[in-house]
Design an enzyme around this catalytic site. Structure first.
Site, short mmCIF file in Angstrom:
data_model
loop_
_atom_site.label_atom_id
_atom_site.label_comp_id
_atom_site.label_asym_id
_atom_site.label_seq_id
_atom_site.Cartn_x
_atom_site.Cartn_y
_atom_site.Cartn_z
N HIS A 157 0.83 -1.21 0.00
CA HIS A 157 0.00 0.00 0.00
C HIS A 157 0.86 1.25 0.00
O HIS A 157 2.07 1.20 0.17
CB HIS A 157 -0.96 -0.01 1.20
CG HIS A 157 -0.26 -0.01 2.53
ND1 HIS A 157 0.31 1.12 3.08
CD2 HIS A 157 -0.04 -1.01 3.41
CE1 HIS A 157 0.84 0.81 4.26
NE2 HIS A 157 0.65 -0.48 4.47
N CYS A 173 3.04 -4.85 6.64
CA CYS A 173 2.79 -4.55 5.23
C CYS A 173 4.04 -3.97 4.56
O CYS A 173 5.01 -3.61 5.21
CB CYS A 173 1.65 -3.55 5.10
SG CYS A 173 0.05 -4.21 5.61
#
Length: 197
Positions: A157, A173
């Site tokens: 992301h 992440c």
């Protein structure tokens, strides 16, 4: 002659003093920079030499649906298009610690523009003061785009906090600059293969 010699000494003293002051400022600045560059365990890690282009063949059998390789050590994301006409290399943020890091093969199963964010149960346990939900916008930790992986809670992301890129700064992440995730978002599809090493 004495006056000229005295003026020369004064100029030299001024130049030497100025250099010393500038050196002190530079040292202080580099000390501050070093502090910013430290990982959680206190080591200073620089990865400039390992941030280099790679070939896809050692990592993937083919490029069906395109391929994404994330190298945790060099903090780099590599993308190859299915027809091999596009190769991209992006700097990333990576997980804070090894226990938050997941390695192996996965794939993109969902793409979201303007994602919303909820902390995982373990994040909330570590940080009970965090909000339960943040909608799309500049406060969202997922930035402008998110690529969901087959692993629950794991995504590639964007981030609005550009200081995180190139560092151990995530809860698991892989983060990219918003302009890079927007570009990657357009090139990838559901089914793009992903490998984290």
């Amino acid at each position: 002659m004495k006056k000229l010699f005295s003026q020369m000494l004064s100029r030299r003293a001024f130049v030497a003093g100025s250099a010393a002051v500038m050196g002190t400022a530079a040292t202080a600045q580099s000390e501050n920079s070093t502090e910013i560059e430290q990982d959680v365990d206190g080591r200073v890690v620089r990865n400039i030499s390992s941030f280099r282009s790679l070939d896809w063949q050692p990592y993937f059998q083919d490029l069906k649906n395109g391929a994404v390789l994330v190298d945790i050590q060099s903090r780099a994301l590599h993308y190859w298009s299915e027809d091999q006409s596009i190769y991209k290399l992006y700097p990333t943020s990576v997980p804070l610690t090894e226990d938050l890091t997941r390695l192996g093969r996965t794939e993109i199963i969902r793409k979201v523009e303007g994602p919303s964010w909820r902390p995982t149960p373990s994040m909330k346990e570590r940080n009970p003061e965090w909000p339960d939900f943040i909608g799309p916008g500049p406060d969202n930790p997922l930035g402008t785009h998110a690529l969901h992986l087959t692993w629950t809670y794991y995504r590639i992301h964007g981030t609005h906090d550009t200081r995180k890129i190139g560092r151990r700064s995530s809860n698991g992440c892989i983060g990219l600059y918003n302009e890079h995730i927007a570009e990657l978002y357009e090139m990838t599809k559901v089914g793009t293969q992903v490998l984290l090493i």
